[in-house]
Write an enzyme that holds these catalytic residues in place. Structure first.
Site, short mmCIF file in Angstrom:
data_model
loop_
_atom_site.label_atom_id
_atom_site.label_comp_id
_atom_site.label_asym_id
_atom_site.label_seq_id
_atom_site.Cartn_x
_atom_site.Cartn_y
_atom_site.Cartn_z
N TYR A 56 -3.16 -40.64 35.32
CA TYR A 56 -2.91 -41.68 36.31
C TYR A 56 -4.15 -42.55 36.51
O TYR A 56 -5.27 -42.08 36.36
CB TYR A 56 -2.53 -41.07 37.66
CG TYR A 56 -1.13 -40.55 37.68
CD1 TYR A 56 -0.05 -41.43 37.63
CD2 TYR A 56 -0.88 -39.19 37.70
CE1 TYR A 56 1.24 -40.96 37.62
CE2 TYR A 56 0.42 -38.71 37.69
CZ TYR A 56 1.48 -39.60 37.66
OH TYR A 56 2.75 -39.14 37.64
N CYS A 57 -3.90 -43.78 36.89
CA CYS A 57 -4.97 -44.69 37.26
C CYS A 57 -5.74 -44.06 38.42
O CYS A 57 -5.11 -43.57 39.35
CB CYS A 57 -4.37 -46.02 37.68
SG CYS A 57 -5.58 -47.26 38.04
#
Lengths: 79, 377
Positions: free
Chosen positions: A16-17
């Site tokens: 994930y970012c």
């Protein structure tokens, strides 16, 4: 897609970012000036974050390429 | 005789050793050897509290030998080299053959990667540094404290943020906050890595008047001017500097040819096996996986590795995968905390700061050691 020789592919798919951005920062610090890095990310936020970071740090964004299920961001370390 | 060798006596190495011992307790022809050079096992999350004078230094240590199942053969010395082609490790000149190898060597701190950082910075990522920081903070009454991160990756992503919020809380309690400015610097475009948590934390920063600079990539520290200088030339002045120093993997991983440029071990994100040697597993901070470098990750991974190695030993053709499970217990001060749970497929949930979460973090130390000894889930 640009035909510059890619020095390293950073596969951050599934993260994930800002996981992909963190991997990019780590690898840019380790890279030599002139190296070309490909960051692979399946997180849509990277398309915005990575170019902003590249601009802020004065590196060169070669291109952003949509692949199947992920994005390829190509960067050249110039300083 | 099958030999299982584990390198590293941190969370991952110790838990995987005990879980293997539990699963293989009745197997006479299985040897489990753990190389852990430190006599005492330290509960690292408590260093945060220690540096802020919020914990007792005697709480966080346990004798490594006493944490281990009797089936585990503990060798309290470092491994100097790994020969992946001939399947042995070398420690103090002696060879130890393995059939399965688990690498749990953690991360090392390398402040010298940032010019000017070593000698001018403070941190809480090892015991002596946490004690030194505690002593400096005891006498700090006025000035600017700059907190944050010098480089990525680093262990325990919320730690610099927790330190900043707890420091603010403590300074307010002692009536010193009006004479101490806090500035937090972070290398990405927000104050924390997990985006759906950021609004909660940013609200805390804004409410408590904690300044922050994001996208601040530290280039060097100028001790003469008391400045941290970013790659783009931006500067921030400090009287006391508390940055998480750069981390890298261990040299023996690079030397063995199983690591990347940073010394991080390359493993499959699901099986945790080294890409070219299926008998070698990596766990916790030692790997290059795009997950948090956190004890909880090592804990969750230990179940996968112990299961898959023991099944292989026993001839059971069943494997499980690591799903990216991570838990981050995040203190925000005022006796409140967040518990973030997430994995490869699900972002964190449970984002309500509460006193219960704070208490869970405070008492987790006892659970940590009990879990380690008895292989609790």
């Amino acid at each position: 897609m640009s035909d510059e020789k890619v020095t390293k592919v950073i596969d951050a798919r599934g993260s994930y970012c800002p996981g992909p951005l963190m991997k990019l920062i780590e690898n840019v610090r380790l890279a030599k000036v002139g190296d070309v890095l490909d960051l692979l990310s399946s997180d849509s936020g990277t398309k915005k974050d990575a170019p902003n970071w590249i601009k802020k740090t004065g590196q060169e964004l070669i291109g952003i390429y949509d692949e199947e299920g992920y994005t390829r961001i190509r960067i050249k370390k110039i300083k | 005789m099958k030999n299982i060798v584990i390198i590293g006596g941190g969370t991952g190495g110790t838990v995987v050793a005990n879980r293997l011992a539990n699963r293989l307790y009745d197997q006479k022809d299985i040897s489990i050897t753990l190389f852990a050079p430190e006599k005492n096992h330290i509960y690292q999350p408590d260093l945060l509290f220690l540096s802020l004078d919020l914990s007792d230094p005697r709480r966080m240590f346990r004798d490594e030998q006493k944490l281990l199942n009797k089936k585990v053969n503990l060798i309290q010395q470092p491994v100097d080299a790994i020969n992946v082609d001939n399947k042995f490790v070398i420690s103090k000149g002696k060879k130890y053959a393995y059939d399965y190898l688990v690498i749990a060597t953690g991360a090392r701190l390398v402040p010298d990667l940032i010019p000017g950082l070593a000698g001018n910075n403070n941190h809480f990522y090892d015991y002596s540094s946490a004690m030194q920081l505690r002593d400096k903070l005891r006498g700090f009454k006025k000035g600017v404290i700059v907190t944050g991160v010098a480089d990525v990756p680093y262990k325990c992503p919320p730690a610099p943020l927790e330190f900043t919020l707890l420091l603010d809380y403590k300074l307010r309690k002692y009536g010193l906050r009006s004479s101490v400015d806090l500035t937090y610097i972070y290398p990405i475009n927000s104050i924390f890595t997990i985006q759906n948590v950021v609004p909660i934390l940013q609200k805390e920063y804004d409410t408590r008047n904690i300044a922050y600079k994001t996208f601040f990539i530290v280039d060097h520290v100028d001790p003469e001017k008391h400045e941290v200088v970013a790659m783009d030339g931006e500067t921030v002045k400090y009287d006391l500097l508390v940055l998480i120093p750069p981390h890298r993997g261990q040299q023996i991983i690079s030397d063995a040819g199983i690591g990347d440029e940073g010394g991080w071990m390359s493993v499959d994100k699901y099986t945790l096996q080294e890409k070219n040697h299926e008998e070698i597993y990596g766990i916790g901070d030692a790997t290059n996986l795009p997950v948090s470098k956190a004890g909880s990750v090592a804990h969750f991974q230990s179940g996968v590795i112990a299961n898959n190695i023991s099944n292989s030993v026993l001839g059971i053709d069943e494997k499980i995968n690591y799903d990216g499970s991570t838990m981050c217990m995040t203190e925000i001060g005022y006796d409140k905390g967040l518990i973030l749970l997430f994995d490869y497929s699900h972002p964190p949930y449970g984002l309500i700061p509460s006193r219960l979460n704070h208490l869970a973090k405070v008492f987790y130390l006892d659970y940590y050691f009990a879990n380690m000894m008895y292989g609790l889930p």
